[in-house]
Write a protein that holds these residues in place. Structure first.
Motif, PDB file in Angstrom:
ATOM      1  N   ALA A  32      10.215  -9.559  11.403  1.00 11.44           N
ATOM      2  CA  ALA A  32       8.897  -8.900  11.348  1.00 11.44           C
ATOM      3  C   ALA A  32       8.942  -7.711  10.388  1.00 11.44           C
ATOM      4  CB  ALA A  32       8.472  -8.447  12.737  1.00 11.44           C
ATOM      5  N   TRP A  33      10.027  -6.956  10.397  1.00  7.10           N
ATOM      6  CA  TRP A  33      10.184  -5.810   9.488  1.00  7.10           C
ATOM      7  C   TRP A  33      10.206  -6.288   8.034  1.00  7.10           C
ATOM      8  CZ3 TRP A  33      14.454  -4.320   6.386  1.00  7.10           C
ATOM      9  CH2 TRP A  33      14.347  -3.047   5.846  1.00  7.10           C
ATOM     10  N   LEU A  34      10.950  -7.350   7.763  1.00  5.72           N
ATOM     11  CA  LEU A  34      11.009  -7.888   6.400  1.00  5.72           C
ATOM     12  C   LEU A  34       9.646  -8.398   5.939  1.00  5.72           C
ATOM     13  CD1 LEU A  34      14.429  -9.765   6.452  1.00  5.72           C
ATOM     14  CD2 LEU A  34      13.840  -7.741   5.104  1.00  5.72           C
ATOM     15  N   ILE A  35       8.923  -9.056   6.824  1.00  8.15           N
ATOM     16  CA  ILE A  35       7.600  -9.562   6.462  1.00  8.15           C
ATOM     17  C   ILE A  35       6.655  -8.399   6.168  1.00  8.15           C
ATOM     18  CG2 ILE A  35       5.554 -10.742   7.374  1.00  8.15           C
ATOM     19  CD1 ILE A  35       7.502 -12.709   8.734  1.00  8.15           C
ATOM     20  N   SER A  36       6.693  -7.356   6.992  1.00  9.89           N
ATOM     21  CA  SER A  36       5.820  -6.209   6.730  1.00  9.89           C
ATOM     22  C   SER A  36       6.190  -5.537   5.414  1.00  9.89           C
ATOM     23  CB  SER A  36       5.872  -5.209   7.885  1.00  9.89           C
ATOM     24  OG  SER A  36       7.093  -4.500   7.897  1.00  9.89           O
ATOM     25  N   MET A  37       7.478  -5.474   5.096  1.00  9.43           N
ATOM     26  CA  MET A  37       7.917  -4.886   3.835  1.00  9.43           C
ATOM     27  C   MET A  37       7.408  -5.723   2.654  1.00  9.43           C
ATOM     28  SD  MET A  37      11.709  -3.605   2.799  1.00  9.43           S
ATOM     29  CE  MET A  37      12.384  -5.204   2.486  1.00  9.43           C
ATOM     30  N   LEU A  38       7.495  -7.022   2.757  1.00  6.90           N
ATOM     31  CA  LEU A  38       7.008  -7.891   1.682  1.00  6.90           C
ATOM     32  C   LEU A  38       5.491  -7.799   1.519  1.00  6.90           C
ATOM     33  CD1 LEU A  38       9.234 -11.049   2.209  1.00  6.90           C
ATOM     34  CD2 LEU A  38       9.356  -9.389   0.340  1.00  6.90           C
ATOM     35  N   MET A  39       4.770  -7.612   2.624  1.00  9.23           N
ATOM     36  CA  MET A  39       3.315  -7.471   2.532  1.00  9.23           C
ATOM     37  C   MET A  39       2.942  -6.175   1.809  1.00  9.23           C
ATOM     38  SD  MET A  39       2.175  -8.947   6.257  1.00  9.23           S
ATOM     39  CE  MET A  39       0.518  -8.341   6.112  1.00  9.23           C
ATOM     40  N   VAL A  40       3.633  -5.076   2.114  1.00  9.45           N
ATOM     41  CA  VAL A  40       3.358  -3.813   1.430  1.00  9.45           C
ATOM     42  C   VAL A  40       3.726  -3.927  -0.041  1.00  9.45           C
ATOM     43  CG1 VAL A  40       4.019  -1.374   1.293  1.00  9.45           C
ATOM     44  CG2 VAL A  40       3.555  -2.408   3.508  1.00  9.45           C
ATOM     45  N   LEU A  41       4.845  -4.563  -0.342  1.00 11.08           N
ATOM     46  CA  LEU A  41       5.245  -4.764  -1.739  1.00 11.08           C
ATOM     47  C   LEU A  41       4.203  -5.581  -2.489  1.00 11.08           C
ATOM     48  CD1 LEU A  41       7.323  -4.451  -3.992  1.00 11.08           C
ATOM     49  CD2 LEU A  41       8.437  -6.513  -3.123  1.00 11.08           C
TER      50      LEU A  41
END
Length: 115
Positions: A32-41
């Motif tokens: 979930a953390w990685l997905i949120s990071m990719l969404m912000v990127l």
């Protein structure tokens, strides 16, 4: 006939299940953390592209409107490099204030009329 488990093996399935549950929960949080990071990127890259395109056209109002689509708390830096307009968008990604990391995206567009 089945043998009864010895006294030392009692509850082993429960302990193993508890450990597996913790590992699964930790992996789910990391994903979930990685997905949120990719969404912000992704939002940073979209914003950088749009602001650079509008700045290169000379449309300041549209560039400001595109800048408002940046992630909350993002910093948008604009500069000219020769005949190009360069925009860099930097934001922090993560869960609230926990485990945040900076992410950055950059776009470079040839300024119109500079060919």
């Amino acid at each position: 006939m089945t043998q009864m488990p010895s006294r030392g093996e009692r509850g082993m399935a429960t302990a193993e299940l508890a450990m597996v549950s913790l590992v699964v929960a930790a992996v789910a949080m990391i994903v979930a953390w990685l997905i949120s990071m990719l969404m912000v990127l992704n939002l940073c890259q979209i914003t950088a592209n749009e602001v650079a395109r509008q700045d290169a056209r000379g449309d300041r109002a549209a560039a400001r409107a595109a800048e408002r689509d940046a992630p909350r708390g993002a910093q948008v830096l604009r500069r000219r490099e020769g005949k190009a307009t360069v925009v860099q968008v930097t934001a922090r990604a993560g869960f609230g204030e926990l485990f945040t990391v900076p992410v950055s995206a950059q776009a470079r567009v040839l300024t119109e009329g500079s060919r």
